[in-house]
Design an enzyme around this catalytic site. Structure first.
Site, PDB file in Angstrom:
ATOM      1  N   HIS A 298       0.778  -1.248  -0.025  1.00  0.00           N
ATOM      2  CA  HIS A 298      -0.067   0.145  -0.099  1.00  0.00           C
ATOM      3  C   HIS A 298       0.746   1.175   0.148  1.00  0.00           C
ATOM      4  CE1 HIS A 298      -3.264   2.585   1.811  1.00  0.00           C
ATOM      5  NE2 HIS A 298      -3.761   2.183   0.584  1.00  0.00           N
TER       6      HIS A 298
ATOM      7  N   LYS B  70       3.346   4.322  -1.105  1.00  0.00           N
ATOM      8  CA  LYS B  70       3.527   5.263  -2.275  1.00  0.00           C
ATOM      9  C   LYS B  70       4.751   6.225  -2.094  1.00  0.00           C
ATOM     10  CE  LYS B  70      -1.067   4.896  -1.740  1.00  0.00           C
ATOM     11  NZ  LYS B  70      -1.827   4.485  -0.501  1.00  0.00           N
TER      12      LYS B  70
ATOM     13  N   ASP C 206      17.531  10.117  -7.462  1.00  0.00           N
ATOM     14  CA  ASP C 206      18.808  10.741  -7.115  1.00  0.00           C
ATOM     15  C   ASP C 206      19.450  10.571  -5.588  1.00  0.00           C
ATOM     16  OD1 ASP C 206      19.154  10.934  -9.713  1.00  0.00           O
ATOM     17  OD2 ASP C 206      19.296  12.996  -9.827  1.00  0.00           O
TER      18      ASP C 206
ATOM     19  N   HIS D 247      -8.900  11.095   1.328  1.00  0.00           N
ATOM     20  CA  HIS D 247      -8.133  10.015   1.060  1.00  0.00           C
ATOM     21  C   HIS D 247      -6.664  10.065   1.893  1.00  0.00           C
ATOM     22  CE1 HIS D 247      -5.379   7.033  -1.104  1.00  0.00           C
ATOM     23  NE2 HIS D 247      -6.492   6.348  -0.907  1.00  0.00           N
TER      24      HIS D 247
ATOM     25  N   LYS E 121      -4.053  10.726   4.880  1.00  0.00           N
ATOM     26  CA  LYS E 121      -4.007  10.094   6.194  1.00  0.00           C
ATOM     27  C   LYS E 121      -3.080  11.062   6.967  1.00  0.00           C
ATOM     28  CE  LYS E 121      -3.654   7.025   2.787  1.00  0.00           C
ATOM     29  NZ  LYS E 121      -5.218   6.700   2.393  1.00  0.00           N
TER      30      LYS E 121
ATOM     31  N   ASP F  69      -0.947  19.048  18.706  1.00  0.00           N
ATOM     32  CA  ASP F  69      -0.230  20.194  19.903  1.00  0.00           C
ATOM     33  C   ASP F  69       0.550  21.197  18.896  1.00  0.00           C
ATOM     34  OD1 ASP F  69      -1.769  19.054  21.581  1.00  0.00           O
ATOM     35  OD2 ASP F  69       0.254  18.309  22.800  1.00  0.00           O
TER      36      ASP F  69
END
Length: 524
Positions: free
Chosen positions: A262, A264, A269, A442, A444, A449
């Site tokens: 899952h 991404k 470089d 979508h 996350k 604080d």
């Protein structure tokens, strides 16, 4: 004329039906159903043979339940196994044993342990950086110690972060950075779908590969079901792009099909890395409308912290490789990065379903329990285990401002009705739940604080926290945290607050469906 038109319509329908029946997904589903049918038939045969078989399996059932109870896993996951084992003593036991004796997951777990051991020297914690964190807050250093020792990823200084509050902004900067690549481009994604976004990126990758830049591209096997041709890696290899599918979907019953990649990740470089919720499909940049407006986010990292994403990618890539990887070849570029002015601390980390450490959930809960003023969360799914539920409730009851932004237009109806079963209990404790009225969230994101934040791929559901390979970046006292919080506040303005009265007005069928689905929550 009407007859001819009618015949043409019938032919078109037949052609469409034939296409569906003989599609790759139809064949996979058919073969899996056939295997399930054979297993059920075998269970029936055994049940009909003799009471002795049943007595034997009764003893085995008791032993199986004892084994499940003593497993090192979440109680809800144990319950999800115990119920079918007790309700279907023969079938439940055999299915449990079948899933527990799968070789593929064990082989992946063994290979990952090997790779973690080989890459450990490249992910050593800088002692001075750790001491600086400890001087600022010993609880933060304790978290960094846990992620470093159990997750294998250190905390860094000399790293800059750029936050993208929407997929379009990330895409724009990703294109800019890809065009500047000189040595290598590594990409790892969960979803890839042909369209404007992917085609634009692919054109650059092809151009770079033709000029001698090493390009590696890996994507999860779920894409090969409906989004990309099964042999798509061969197509990319013809363009000079090294490509592979992680865990290709095959018509064979196996527990490892549950463990998807899952993540991404982009590493360019060894100097630039990207992560976040944004996949490579047009809805992520609102070029295609799916579930209303698509709210997502991502971050770009430069400096020393890129090292962790580089190693993270190479670990996953080499699971199926036999040739030894030359890690130093790529790490040398990281070391050439010029020093970045002090801007807090950055800790990228990964989470694996095979290491018996729920790093993603532990980081989230650590932040929740330490919060003094507020916990702001953005997540597409809310399928909580008891530990996470109790943490959120305790924090809210302690006077901490706990807010959760959810989608208003869901992508999965079953996940949405299941999420709503938690609303009442959370609201009663003082947690404020909002739904993003323009469409689907979508992103996350965790912010605590104004001092800490996490942006990554880890959802608040069992699949992300227990079953998938995930990644995220933890930030402490980094200037970009203010921008993440600002984006959160701006998003709140487009949300509606969910009240207890709204929960009570939920349709009966949705309430019933949600309660039933709670039993299967560990699978969702």
């Amino acid at each position: 004329m009407n007859v001819k038109v009618h015949k043409k319509k019938v032919k078109r329908k037949l052609k469409g039906l034939t296409k569906i029946l003989f599609s790759r997904i139809a064949i996979i589903v058919l073969l899996v159903i056939l295997q399930i049918g054979l297993i059920i038939a075998a269970f029936d045969w055994l049940r009909e043979r003799s009471v002795y078989f049943y007595g034997f399996f009764l003893v085995v059932t008791v032993l199986t339940v004892i084994a499940i109870i003593n497993e090192r896993s979440n109680p809800m996951i144990k319950l999800a196994w115990i119920v079918p084992v007790l309700v279907f003593p023969v079938g439940g036991v055999l299915f449990y044993l079948f899933m527990q004796t799968q070789l593929a997951p064990k082989m992946i777990a063994y290979r990952l342990r090997e790779l973690l051991h080989k890459t450990e020297p490249y992910l050593q914690q800088d002692e001075q950086t750790f001491l600086e964190v400890k001087e600022k807050d010993i609880q933060i250093s304790n978290l960094a110690y846990y992620v470093g020792k159990k997750g294998g990823y250190p905390i860094y200084k000399n790293s800059s972060v750029t936050y993208f509050p929407i997929g379009e902004k990330k895409f724009e900067e990703l294109i800019n950075q890809l065009r500047q690549a000189k040595h290598f481009i590594f990409m790892e994604y969960f979803i890839v779908e042909e369209g404007y976004m992917w085609n634009t990126i692919l054109d650059i990758l092809i151009e770079k590969a033709s000029k001698g830049v090493e390009v590696r591209f890996m994507y999860d096997g779920m894409c090969s079901v409906t989004m990309l041709p099964y042999n798509y890696p061969k197509t990319l290899q013809e363009f000079g792009i090294k490509s592979k599918i992680f865990s290709p979907i095959r018509p064979v019953l196996s527990s490892h099909q549950n463990n998807r990649d899952h993540r991404k990740i982009v590493v360019i470089d060894g100097k630039v890395a990207f992560t976040g919720g944004v996949n490579l499909a047009d809805e992520y940049i609102n070029k295609k409308v799916r579930f209303g407006h698509w709210k997502d986010n991502a971050i770009m990292i430069k400096g020393e912290a890129v090292r962790s994403f580089l190693i993270m990618f190479l670990q996953m890539w080499n699971i199926t490789e036999k040739k030894e990887e030359d890690y130093e070849k790529y790490l040398c570029y990281v070391d050439q990065e010029e020093t970045i002015v002090d801007d807090g601390f950055v800790m990228p980390y990964g989470d694996s379903p095979f290491d018996e450490e729920n790093v993603g959930e532990e980081v989230y809960m650590n932040m929740i329990y330490r919060a003094k003023h507020y916990v702001h969360i953005m997540t597409p799914y809310l399928i909580l285990d008891n530990e996470m539920l109790r943490a959120l409730i305790f924090s809210a009851k302690s006077g901490v401002d706990v807010k959760i932004i959810m989608p208003h237009i869901p992508d999965k109806w079953y996940a949405f009705v299941l999420a709503k079963t938690y609303y009442g209990e959370l609201i009663d404790a003082g947690v404020k739940i909002y739904e993003y009225t323009p469409g689907f969230v979508h992103a996350k994101t965790f912010i605590v604080d104004g001092e800490e934040a996490v942006v990554g791929t880890i959802n608040l559901d069992f699949r992300s926290l227990y079953l998938h390979f995930e990644d995220a970046t933890y930030l402490y006292q980094n200037s970009e945290i203010d921008k993440i919080e600002e984006d959160y506040e701006n998003t709140l303005k487009k949300c509606m607050l969910i009240t207890k009265e709204m929960c009570k007005r939920l349709a009966l069928k949705e309430r019933v469906a949600g309660r039933i689905l709670r039993l299967f929550a560990p699978l969702m």
